[in-house]
Write an enzyme that holds these catalytic residues in place. Structure first.
Site, PDB file in Angstrom:
ATOM      1  N   ASN A   1       0.831  -1.193   0.000  1.00  0.00           N
ATOM      2  CA  ASN A   1       0.000   0.000   0.000  1.00  0.00           C
ATOM      3  C   ASN A   1       0.875   1.256   0.000  1.00  0.00           C
ATOM      4  OD1 ASN A   1      -2.332   1.476  -0.098  1.00  0.00           O
ATOM      5  ND2 ASN A   1      -3.174   0.727   1.836  1.00  0.00           N
TER       6      ASN A   1
ATOM      7  N   HIS B   1      -8.509   3.571   8.317  1.00  0.00           N
ATOM      8  CA  HIS B   1      -9.076   2.300   7.855  1.00  0.00           C
ATOM      9  C   HIS B   1     -10.485   2.078   8.397  1.00  0.00           C
ATOM     10  CE1 HIS B   1      -4.954   1.143   6.597  1.00  0.00           C
ATOM     11  NE2 HIS B   1      -5.587   0.320   5.788  1.00  0.00           N
TER      12      HIS B   1
END
Length: 463
Positions: free
Chosen positions: A318, A349
């Site tokens: 990521n 998140h």
């Protein structure tokens, strides 16, 4: 999921068309901005229906902040509003939809837009609210010197190449791409006359796109064959725990973690291919003279699978989110940058408890891994066999540490997370604490990082 794949495949075709028929030589920047924006809005509505209103509300709220807030506070207000709105949407997934991942789950695009909003706000603050001597070289390069127009702003946040799955890119890179300066700027970094060229070459992304589509296809096959056959939930099955020895459980943990990766490889690589197909993502020329199209790449699979340190693994997984965390948090945090960065990552998140178990555990393991590397690595560099042995051991430990850390991220809830950690005796937590207690932590030398933090503190005090 079907809508997601359909939109991304359609976006891929639209990206090829965009690069060929709406290239900077055929269309003005305004037309390119408008097309990218309108198609992005269409994809959002097609995929998420009325839920897409959340994307547009957040975008317009922050456009107001960007134009009305005082310069010293643009980045603060934008950050609070964007992260606050995102968090409220995350909360709705738990308390309204009961841990459900909606078929029309708009949180993914909202997370990407939050990254872009805060990135632009920080870079705008750097460009018009701070002195050049207060900035790092990267911050100077990316600083935005004037507020964008509404069309530029909407295009950057809602363009069809990244509205569904990202990645986040820097505002100046995106504007250079739309205006046709993106590739040219990178090529000027190389002396082409010395390489025998009379003029600048014209690199094509087709090869990079085809390569990434092959990775996407392989990832899809692995997802369909492995992921459903090796569910993460099995590692806390009572029968499995009763009959399987500890080392075998660790081995199976590695297997199920590997099986969970292909869906991320698929989504991120396809998103990268879409941007490349539109002509966006050129990053220059490597030492072998090969054109690179990895400016927006979100992962380096080889470096992930061969990582010999926790830091190396994180840096290659990521990637664009890691870059965002560094630019908006780590580089700007006056205190405890590592801890604050992990906490922000967890909050971004979502609010599932498993995310916080993962990222808080990540802080502990990162600090322990750093202490081991600083105190022990130099003893193994004296000979090739020692270095190979060190790499093999650190590879195995790194992969198991990652598996141990990310298991709660997949499980989401508290009960299965605690059950899992009990089943493996909290061994990584205990070992990390022992390492931090027994090994000396070397004080950081005066560096760019400390100089930057001091400049930031002075700036805060002056305001």
């Amino acid at each position: 999921q079907i809508n997601f794949v359909a939109c991304q495949l359609f976006a891929l075709l639209a990206a090829f068309w965009f690069r060929i028929y709406l290239s900077p030589s055929h269309a003005s920047s305004a037309v390119r901005h408008a097309f990218a924006t309108l198609f992005g809005i269409y994809f959002a509505v097609f995929c998420f229906g009325w839920y897409s209103i959340h994307l547009f509300v957040l975008v317009m709220m922050n456009y107001g902040i960007m134009n009305m807030a005082s310069v010293p506070n643009i980045h603060r207000y934008s950050f609070v509003v964007a992260m606050g709105y995102l968090t409220l949407c995350h909360i709705s997934r738990i308390y309204i939809f009961h841990y459900g991942i909606l078929t029309t789950d708009f949180s993914g695009p909202l997370m990407i837009i939050t990254q872009k909003i805060t990135t632009l706000a920080c870079q705008l603050h750097d460009g018009i609210g701070r002195q050049a001597e207060e900035l790092t070289a990267e911050q100077n390069r990316l600083a935005v010197k004037s507020r964008p127009s509404l069309l530029e702003y909407l295009s950057y946040l809602l363009n069809f190449m990244s509205i569904i799955a990202g990645p986040c890119s820097n505002y100046k890179d995106y504007i250079a791409f739309i205006e046709g300066r993106h590739v040219h700027m990178k090529l000027l970094e190389v002396n082409w006359k010395q390489k025998g060229y009379d003029r600048l070459p014209d690199p094509s992304p087709t090869g990079a796109v085809m390569y990434k589509l092959c990775i996407t296809l392989v990832s899809l096959i692995l997802f369909l064959t492995l992921t459903k056959n090796f569910p993460m939930a099995y590692i806390i099955d009572d029968e499995f725990l009763d009959k399987t020895p500890f080392l075998s459980r660790l081995g199976y943990l590695y297997v199920v973690t590997q099986a969970a990766k292909p869906k991320y490889y698929f989504a991120w690589t396809l998103a990268d291919a879409v941007n490349n197909a539109a002509g966006y993502g050129f990053s220059g020329v490597d030492e072998r003279g090969i054109f690179r199209w990895d400016l927006l790449s979100n992962l380096n699979i080889w470096n992930i699978e061969t990582a010999t340190s926790f830091k190396m693994y994180i840096e290659n997984w990521n990637i664009q989110t890691a870059a965002w965390l560094k630019r908006v948090c780590y580089d700007r945090a006056p205190w405890y940058p590592t801890a604050l960065t992990f906490i922000l990552s967890a909050l971004w998140h979502g609010i599932y408890p498993g995310y916080y178990f993962t990222f808080l555990t990540g802080i502990l393991i990162t600090l322990a891994a750093r202490a081991i590397r600083n105190n022990c690595r130099h003893y193994f560099l004296s000979s090739v066999p020692l270095k190979i042995a060190y790499d093999v051991v650190t590879w195995a430990v790194t992969q198991l540490a990652v598996c141990y850390t990310v298991a709660p991220f997949v499980m989401l809830a508290v009960e299965p997370t605690i059950k899992f950690y009990k089943s493996v005796y909290f061994h990584m937590h205990i070992l990390s604490i022992l390492v931090l207690l027994l090994l000396p932590i070397r004080p950081q030398t005066h560096s760019v990082r400390s100089a930057q933090n001091q400049a930031m503190l002075n700036s805060i005090k002056s305001k």
